[in-house]
Write an enzyme that holds these catalytic residues in place. Structure first.
Site, mmCIF file in Angstrom:
data_model
loop_
_atom_site.group_PDB
_atom_site.id
_atom_site.type_symbol
_atom_site.label_atom_id
_atom_site.label_comp_id
_atom_site.label_asym_id
_atom_site.label_seq_id
_atom_site.Cartn_x
_atom_site.Cartn_y
_atom_site.Cartn_z
ATOM 1 C CG ASP A 176 -1.757 1.234 1.371
ATOM 2 O OD1 ASP A 176 -2.713 1.421 0.436
ATOM 3 O OD2 ASP A 176 -1.769 2.144 2.418
ATOM 4 C CE LYS A 183 4.154 5.964 12.037
ATOM 5 N NZ LYS A 183 3.371 6.846 12.971
ATOM 6 C CG ASP A 207 8.611 11.868 11.355
ATOM 7 O OD1 ASP A 207 7.536 12.087 11.025
ATOM 8 O OD2 ASP A 207 8.817 11.879 12.674
ATOM 9 C CG HIS A 208 4.447 11.172 6.871
ATOM 10 N ND1 HIS A 208 4.084 10.150 7.767
ATOM 11 C CD2 HIS A 208 3.436 11.792 6.919
ATOM 12 C CE1 HIS A 208 3.241 10.430 8.374
ATOM 13 N NE2 HIS A 208 2.541 11.265 7.905
ATOM 14 C CG ASP A 229 0.829 5.277 15.000
ATOM 15 O OD1 ASP A 229 1.594 4.782 14.180
ATOM 16 O OD2 ASP A 229 -0.474 6.021 14.600
ATOM 17 C CG HIS A 234 4.527 11.636 13.542
ATOM 18 N ND1 HIS A 234 5.432 11.351 12.583
ATOM 19 C CD2 HIS A 234 3.571 10.809 13.313
ATOM 20 C CE1 HIS A 234 5.058 10.196 11.715
ATOM 21 N NE2 HIS A 234 3.765 9.791 12.193
#
Length: 494
Positions: free
Chosen positions: A17, A149, A178-179, A236, A241
């Site tokens: 995905d 991650k 880390d988007h 998460d 983030h």
């Protein structure tokens, strides 16, 4: 000087995905803009027995929403090759090496290789080991590995994973994605702070009352149920983030705007996080889990979720930073699923004026007169709106001299935002350039896990009273109380 980048991408998990939603569209945009031209190729690997032709069809489908020229899409897809691959089978790496060397010669790739591990982390070490043992790394070009991650489940597992990767790759070859660090307004934090003396002069505990970071999600766990139930919001979202955002908000100015100098300052900021003692967790962090509401299922009734799950779908916390700049300033963070809306914002709340001269009776009779003046708030809107907003006090229209809050706004217009690179596009471009400024480094990961582990361990040992918040709200009431006990309140309310 040509802006074209030359490299062979090998995507482990090429049928997944992530590859289809993010990687292929991002690579195509780099292709459209001329960063990738003739001298690139992509190998997609996974267990499925696909042909190159089928693979090209999948790539074409993944680009459908871009409404691109079909001939350009076909030419782009022609650079992609598929190999059915078992990451635990050494013989499959022999085949991978042969294909890599063939494509290197065919496209003139100069031995430049980027390995993207879009798979479960338990395979990272295995893949890295085989890349080394089967001599797939090249001596004449660059070798870089990009990993998603979660980077570990706690500090110990993260260290074990890091040790496995560094047995093959040097730290400067490892790109932990880390988007959020690829988002326009997260990257803008440094420009706002260090490019404007008006802000950097005030960016300290003398003038700032508190800082609030909110990462709000409207949806539930959706297709991520299995992963999420083993992770929760703390692992998460907070460990990566949110703590990355805090490091950018709190770090001192680097000597130069370079990867090395920025990393030095981010690490110093994360080292300054005040570690919580177990008995302090309950008064500094709040966890929640969403209930049912109308057509919305409770978390425990979602598909693939245990009916007695104690996984947190909401976290709010107070983080203190023990250094000269930030001593005494609380940083409030919150994130969760099934909240009021989807958005990310940062609110920097400044201290009120010491004296309110505009309310003469109160000034004479009430020591707390200044409270009638609203605090100045600098808001950085990360998404969906991208921009900056300043709330300040001004005279209200009409007779008298009452004050009222007014807002100064800047927001990128829709056209500019639509043409702006998406986070993965930015980060892939950075990786091609060998620039890891907007990726996380090991010491940052380590200090983040050490901070979070204390909270998670306390929660694991204490049974929560779940569910405790309504879908469409901004979390449990205890989240508001967390600020109220300090005399503050959330700037954003539902």
């Amino acid at each position: 000087m040509s802006k074209e980048k030359i490299a062979l991408f090998t995507i482990f998990g090429g049928t997944g995905d992530l590859a289809q939603r993010k990687l292929y569209p991002s690579l195509f945009k780099l292709y459209q803009k001329g960063y990738l031209k003739e001298h690139f190729a992509v190998i997609g690997t996974a267990r499925r027995p696909w042909t190159n032709e089928h693979y090209h069809g999948v790539i074409t489908d993944s680009l459908a929403s871009l409404n691109a020229d079909p001939a350009t899409v076909a030419k782009f897809a022609g650079h992609f090759y598929y190999q059915s691959h078992d990451v635990t089978d050494a013989q499959h790496y022999v085949t991978l090496k042969q294909l890599s060397e063939k494509l290197d010669a065919q496209y003139g790739l100069q031995g430049n290789r980027i390995f993207y591990l879009a798979m479960a982390p338990n395979f990272f070490g295995t893949i890295a080991q085989h890349l080394r043992s089967e001599n797939i790394l090249t001596p004449n070009g660059f070798n870089r590995v990009i990993i998603e991650k979660p980077f570990g489940h706690d500090f110990e597992s993260a260290k074990e994973l890091n040790d496995q990767l560094t047995a093959t790759f040097n730290e400067n070859q490892i790109y932990r994605i880390d988007h959020y660090l690829g988002k326009e307004m997260i990257q803008n934090i440094s420009a706002i702070r260090f490019g404007n003396n008006i802000w950097e002069s005030l960016w300290n505990n003398r003038y700032i009352s508190n800082v609030q970071v909110t990462l709000s999600e409207k949806l539930g766990v959706e297709e991520r149920a299995v992963y999420y139930d083993n992770s929760g919001a703390l692992r998460d979202m907070v460990q990566n983030h949110i703590l990355q955002i805090l490091s950018l908000l709190t770090m001192d100015q680097p000597v130069e705007f370079t990867e090395k100098d920025i990393d030095v300052e981010k690490v110093k900021a994360l080292r300054s996080l005040r570690p919580l003692k177990p008995e302090e967790v309950a008064t500094n962090f709040v966890r929640g889990q969403y209930a049912a509401d109308g057509d919305v299922k409770a978390y425990r009734n979602e598909d693939k979720i245990s009916p007695d799950s104690n996984t947190d779908t909401f976290v709010a916390g107070k983080v203190m930073i023990d250094n000269f700049r930030w001593s005494g300033v609380p940083f409030y963070v919150r994130t969760g699923k099934r909240l009021a809306d989807k958005f990310t914002r940062i609110d920097v709340v400044f201290k009120r004026p010491i004296v309110n001269i505009f309310n003469h009776d109160d000034v004479r009779e009430n020591d707390d007169a200044a409270t009638s003046l609203a605090p100045n708030v600098l808001t950085i809107n990360v998404e969906p709106t991208e921009g900056v907003e300043l709330r300040m006090n001004a005279k209200a229209l009409g007779q008298g001299f009452a004050t009222t809050p007014v807002k100064l706004n800047f927001a990128h217009d829709a056209a500019a935002t639509a043409n702006s690179p998406e986070a993965y596009e930015r980060l892939l471009h950075d990786a091609l350039n060998g620039d890891a400024t907007n990726f996380t480094h090991w010491k940052e990961v380590a200090y983040s896990w050490k901070f979070v582990d204390v909270i998670q361990k306390y929660w694991d040992e204490h049974t929560p009273d779940f569910p405790n918040y309504r879908p469409g709200s901004m979390g449990p009431d205890a989240s508001d109380e967390l600020l109220r006990q300090d005399g503050h309140e959330w700037i954003y309310k539902e």
